[in-house]
Design an enzyme around this catalytic site. Sequence first.
Site, short mmCIF file in Angstrom:
data_model
loop_
_atom_site.label_atom_id
_atom_site.label_comp_id
_atom_site.label_asym_id
_atom_site.label_seq_id
_atom_site.Cartn_x
_atom_site.Cartn_y
_atom_site.Cartn_z
CG HIS A 140 -3.60 -31.19 31.73
ND1 HIS A 140 -2.38 -31.36 32.34
CD2 HIS A 140 -3.35 -30.72 30.49
CE1 HIS A 140 -1.43 -31.02 31.50
NE2 HIS A 140 -1.98 -30.64 30.37
CE LYS A 161 -1.85 -27.03 29.72
NZ LYS A 161 -1.37 -27.75 28.51
CG ASP A 179 0.99 -31.31 34.83
OD1 ASP A 179 0.69 -31.27 33.62
OD2 ASP A 179 1.21 -32.35 35.45
NE ARG A 245 -11.50 -10.55 12.78
CZ ARG A 245 -11.03 -9.95 11.69
NH1 ARG A 245 -11.45 -10.33 10.50
NH2 ARG A 245 -10.15 -8.99 11.80
#
Length: 311
Positions: A140, A161, A179, A245
């Site tokens: 997916h 997405k 999808d 980070r």
Amino acid sequence: MPKTIRTKQLLEEFPLVLQNPNADVEREITVGDINRPGLALAGFLVYHPAERIQLLGRTELAFFNSMQETDQRSRAEALCQFEQTPCLVVSREQTVPDILIEIASMYKLPILRGRVSTTKLAGQLQRYLDLQLAPETMMHGVLVDIYGIGILITGSSSIGKSETALELVKRGHRLVADDAVEIRKTEEDIVVGEAPELLRNLLEIRGLGIINVMTLFGAGAIRTRKQIELVIRLEMWQEGTEIDRLGLDEQTTKILDTDIPCITLPVMPGRNLAVLVEVAAMNHRLKRIGYNAAKDLSEKLLHMIEEQENH
């Protein structure tokens, strides 16, 4: 369960002609390798890979035709006796010896004849078999081609997405699948994704419904398949979530036992995900050619610290 195809599919996909119509074209092809059975025709059957397609070129048939009839019959029986052999394929539209057709028909082994040269025919068959028999899975997510880098965007449902993919298409990049992404391992450490045929060129945008990307943006906005080189995982940002980070910790994720570089992007209001994914693709290209900004900064900092300690 290992994938298989049947000999009749070769007749459907390639301009091959069946030479013995009574043969069993339902035989299974289980491996993608092809064998040229010169040694088998010479009588050496130790380690003979009977499960492969047996490709007979000009050399093999010339050798077979040079034998006495009794030798031809015994060698043909030795070659055609294996039930796991899917078929014999003859190249260059060569005339198939009657004895070979007779023996193959006795064992119901299909003989297929093609027009092109042996090398070209072997290449065409090999590419087809590699694709059809490759290990595969369904994931997916959304697969996009950004600056030549295949990026699989994953994340929970409704995280954004497809909207990110739509923005990327508007910025000139190409959609591969939305999808559901069919993924195949075509080579060692190479996985390739494409859309299921039913969903090809389509995007589902909540509030808008289904849109056809090729119809709206043109043929240049879509791509049939693409190698997956980077996975970007979208996650909702929560207070207290630890985020790398600097980007020094390079993560990977496994797809079909292949390690793919993986980045986790926190999703929060105001973040332009399309731009971030675009920059991630460019940064991945830089890493691929040997430049890593995070490591470069770390090395400079260590060098400065060493200089201060020496002084």
